[in-house]
Write a protein that holds these residues in place. Structure first.
Motif, PDB file in Angstrom:
ATOM      1  N   GLU A  49     -10.170 -10.093  -2.664  1.00 31.82           N
ATOM      2  CA  GLU A  49     -10.998  -8.902  -2.482  1.00 31.82           C
ATOM      3  C   GLU A  49     -11.952  -8.720  -3.652  1.00 31.82           C
ATOM      4  N   GLU A 108       0.826  -1.206   0.000  1.00 25.89           N
ATOM      5  CA  GLU A 108       0.000   0.000   0.000  1.00 25.89           C
ATOM      6  C   GLU A 108       0.863   1.259   0.000  1.00 25.89           C
ATOM      7  N   ARG A 161     -16.413 -14.526   5.845  1.00 25.38           N
ATOM      8  CA  ARG A 161     -15.042 -14.112   6.138  1.00 25.38           C
ATOM      9  C   ARG A 161     -14.069 -15.054   5.446  1.00 25.38           C
ATOM     10  N   ASP A 175      -5.504  -9.299  -3.731  1.00 25.58           N
ATOM     11  CA  ASP A 175      -6.300  -8.530  -4.696  1.00 25.58           C
ATOM     12  C   ASP A 175      -7.400  -9.394  -5.294  1.00 25.58           C
ATOM     13  N   GLU A 225     -15.711  -9.537  -2.942  1.00 26.29           N
ATOM     14  CA  GLU A 225     -16.190  -8.170  -2.690  1.00 26.29           C
ATOM     15  C   GLU A 225     -16.151  -7.856  -1.192  1.00 26.29           C
ATOM     16  N   VAL A 226     -14.984  -8.112  -0.597  1.00 29.46           N
ATOM     17  CA  VAL A 226     -14.793  -7.854   0.824  1.00 29.46           C
ATOM     18  C   VAL A 226     -13.669  -6.847   1.028  1.00 29.46           C
ATOM     19  N   GLU A 227     -13.666  -6.212   2.188  1.00 26.89           N
ATOM     20  CA  GLU A 227     -12.580  -5.318   2.568  1.00 26.89           C
ATOM     21  C   GLU A 227     -11.410  -6.133   3.101  1.00 26.89           C
ATOM     22  N   ARG A 228     -10.231  -5.518   3.121  1.00 26.46           N
ATOM     23  CA  ARG A 228      -9.037  -6.192   3.641  1.00 26.46           C
ATOM     24  C   ARG A 228      -9.255  -6.688   5.075  1.00 26.46           C
ATOM     25  N   SER A 229     -10.054  -5.948   5.868  1.00 29.80           N
ATOM     26  CA  SER A 229     -10.268  -6.320   7.268  1.00 29.80           C
ATOM     27  C   SER A 229     -11.013  -7.643   7.408  1.00 29.80           C
TER      28      SER A 229
END
Length: 718
Positions: free
Chosen positions: A476, A330, A447, A473, A480-484
């Motif tokens: 995600e 990042e 998750r 990548d 369709e999820v966030e990195r968290s």
């Protein structure tokens, strides 16, 4: 003239020599972690007041050949200690060096102490006291290769302690190391002409504060409260005050030349407030703009020539290492978006992970922060020089990540209808299907759990980091999820006890369903999640067979098979494991399913030893031991290939005549010693116990049904 030893952090020696040459015009001789020189008292004072790189300044008072403690005593006894401090002063002794006679530093320090005490006793009877915390005088003794030297530490506590950052442990970088980083980056060079400095992960602000103090010509020693020479009898108070007065005037003049060209940010608002306080104490607070935001959100003021310098997290633990790998990825994206055209200086505590940055450094320097080997990496941040593939455009996947995403989608297309029909909510969606993307990806009710298989040493670290970035990548993108929502771990060859060790404290527990059972899992805090997905068919079979049966679960882990047996109306369930962590977890799983009663027993014991002494009978025994274990909670070592015959024989003594032992393990090279177990009826059911989501890796485990006779075994089908 005095003989001085000026110490510094490893890797800074040549910089220190240049600094001392510019500061006092004296040449010095380089040595590991220090330089040697001769200087006047005024020059020694200037080093204490002005050196940005030095750690300590030691003034030699005695030296000579020495082979044992008596020699050290004689040399120390030759010193007129009364000429250096009074009996009313306190002192401390630090000693370095050993040989066959001087076996530890405490003994060497004791011999110097004896010499000091005997000196004062001889001249008047009163003796000075030792104070290890805040002594008036610090004495250093060095013993190496048959020579002993004694010094007065005229700087006192390490010179990196400027006084503007009173809270110890706030940041991993010391002030003199920060100064070295800035000097290596060219910040102090007249022709560098940087017109802006940015630290997007500023922590306590050390890099920015040191940079501003350099530009303003502020002596780093001005904010110190104390120096080691203040109680030394050789101290010239008038000379020192003249130097301090001059430095104060230079500070006044220098701050007038400063402009608001320093920018720092950190996502922790409390840390940012501490950085502001530190900058105010250093006298440069009004020139540094601190903001509480993540490094991805930093928007620097446009400039022609800027320097971005930062000290990312080190990532020494397993989970942290992967988080840091993501930070570097990042960071590369943020640098390209916000700092294109800048020069970058990255002080990398984990320099292997830093190779995941999309630029090749034009210079790098070896440094050391405490015991950690580090690198300072200098880059030119241009899009043209970025390594293709490590930086992707917003909303786009690299070719490799797109290929991986397509494979995951293909797998999901096959698995989703099966999972829905089978009421399976947690399953494996990918398992190193593409060799270059060697990871397992598991879905846990929304998750994701990503386990990267440790790459071979032949794969360059920057390449492995690129592949890891592409794996994340792809995950995600597909889900369709966030990195968290993605838990990331690395699966390496385990020592046997690692599976029981906690390597994070996020307390990331949540509940999932398996058939009728509700189960507690944790994707972040342990190597395994609490639920072995590949044993799902075995647990389902146990649940169906358990009605009225006495069930024993050996090496029970979190007790999921025990829960399924209990929900299948087992007459009794006994769960044995040597880990209190996992037994408590198993107990929690029973509570989640409202399973209570004396028929459910949890035994904390080494299963090997427990089997040797256990009595009673069981109708279903499930034994899934680790491949290898050398836990400190057990005597000896468990090697499943070596020990499985004994384990099975002991377990069969507890098995009822009509019962079945389910023996399983996941050692790929395991060979069952059938000849030694010929008294029993054995059936290999491995392939029939592999669930659909693991069909791509059919060797995930091996499994056998073992009974006392073939007639009994024929009753058990799966």
């Amino acid at each position: 003239m005095y003989k001085l030893v000026v110490s510094c952090p490893p890797g800074v020696e040549s910089l220190l020599i240049d600094e001392l040459q510019a500061l006092i015009g004296v040449k010095a001789k380089e040595s590991p972690r220090a330089v040697f020189l001769e200087a006047t008292l005024e020059q020694a004072y200037k080093i204490c007041l002005w050196s940005r790189l030095a750690s300590r300044v030691l003034l030699e008072i005695a030296e000579g050949e020495a082979n044992d403690g008596d020699d050290v005593y004689k040399i120390a006894r030759s010193v007129r200690w009364q000429d250096h401090f009074s009996a009313s002063n306190t002192f401390r002794i630090d000693f370095m060096g050993t040989n066959r006679s001087i076996t530890n530093s405490q003994f060497g320090a004791l011999r110097i102490k004896d010499a000091i005490v005997d000196t004062f006793t001889e001249i008047g009877g009163q003796r000075p006291s030792v104070d290890k915390e805040t002594p008036d005088i610090r004495v250093y003794g060095f013993f190496k290769k048959g020579r002993f030297q004694a010094f007065i530490n005229i700087s006192g506590e390490s010179l990196h302690m400027r006084g503007y950052r009173p809270a110890a442990g706030m940041a991993p970088m010391k002030e003199n190391l920060a100064a070295a980083v800035l000097m290596r980056a060219g910040w102090n060079k007249p022709d560098a002409d940087f017109d802006q400095l940015v630290d997007p992960m500023c922590g306590s602000g050390t890099l920015l504060i040191e940079a501003a103090m350099m530009r303003a010509n502020i002596a780093p020693g001005l904010t110190r409260r104390r120096f080691g020479f203040e109680f030394w009898k050789g101290h010239d108070t008038k000379l020192w005050q003249e130097l301090v007065t001059e430095a104060r005037q230079l500070r006044t003049d220098g701050t007038k030349t400063l402009s608001r060209m320093y920018f720092g940010s950190d996502q922790d608002a409390k840390v940012v407030n501490k950085a502001k306080e530190n900058a105010q104490r250093a006298g440069v607070g009004e020139y540094i703009q601190f903001t509480a935001r993540s490094f991805q959100e930093v928007s620097p003021v446009p400039c022609e020539k800027g320097l971005v310098v930062t000290n990312p997290p080190y990532g020494e633990r397993l989970e942290e290492k992967h988080d840091v790998a993501i930070i570097y990825r990042e960071l590369g994206k943020a640098f390209l978006e916000h700092f294109e055209g800048y020069q970058a200086a990255i002080y990398a505590g984990n320099w292997e992970l830093a190779k995941g940055l999309p630029w090749v450094p034009f210079k790098q320097y070896k440094l050391q922060n405490g015991t950690i080997d580090t690198r300072l990496l200098l880059f030119k941040l241009t899009r043209e020089s970025a390594i293709k593939g490590l930086i992707k455009e917003e909303g786009q996947l690299t070719e490799g990540a797109a290929m991986l995403a397509n494979r995951i989608r293909k797998n999901l297309k096959k698995l989703k209808s099966w999972a829905k029909q089978s009421n399976v909510t947690c399953y494996r969606v990918y398992d190193a299907d593409l060799p270059e993307y060697s990871a397992a990806i598991d879905y846990y009710e929304g998750r994701l759990h990503v386990q990267e298989y440790a790459p071979p040493k032949t794969v360059p670290i920057h390449k492995s980091q690129q592949r890891l970035a592409e794996i994340l990548d792809a995950v995600e993108e597909v889900f369709e999820v966030e990195r968290s929502a993605i838990a990331l771990k690395q699966r390496a060859k385990q020592s046997g006890k690692n599976q029981y060790e906690r390597f994070d404290t996020k307390d990331g527990y949540f509940n999932v369903k398996e058939d009728q059972a509700e189960l507690k899992v944790n994707l972040t805090d342990y190597l395994d999640t609490g639920l072995f997905l590949d044993h799902r068919p075995i647990r389902k079979w146990i649940a169906k067979q358990a009605d009225g049966q006495r069930v024993l679960n050996l090496f029970c882990y979190t007790g999921v098979a025990s829960v399924q047996a209990a929900l299948g109306n087992a007459a009794s369930v006994t769960s044995v494991d040597m880990s209190s962590t996992y037994l408590n977890w198993a107990s929690d799983n029973f509570q989640l399913n409202e399973l209570r009663g004396n028929q459910y027993q949890f035994v904390r014991d080494n299963c090997v030893e427990w089997l040797e002494n256990a009595t009673g009978q069981f109708d279903i025994i499930f034994m899934d031991p680790p491949s290898f274990s050398n836990s400190k909670k057990m005597e000896g070592v468990l090697d499943i290939q070596r020990d499985h015959v004994s384990l099975i024989q002991h377990a069969m003594k507890l098995l009822s005549p009509e019962g079945v032992l389910i023996f399983s393990n996941n050692l790929r090279s395991f060979k069952l010693a059938s000849d030694e177990l010929s008294d029993f009826a054995i059936k290999d059911v491995s392939q029939r116990t592999i669930p659909k989501d693991f069909e791509r890796r059919k060797n995930i485990h091996q499994c056998w049904f073992i009974c006392h006779s073939s007639d009994v075994q024929n009753k058990y089908k799966i």
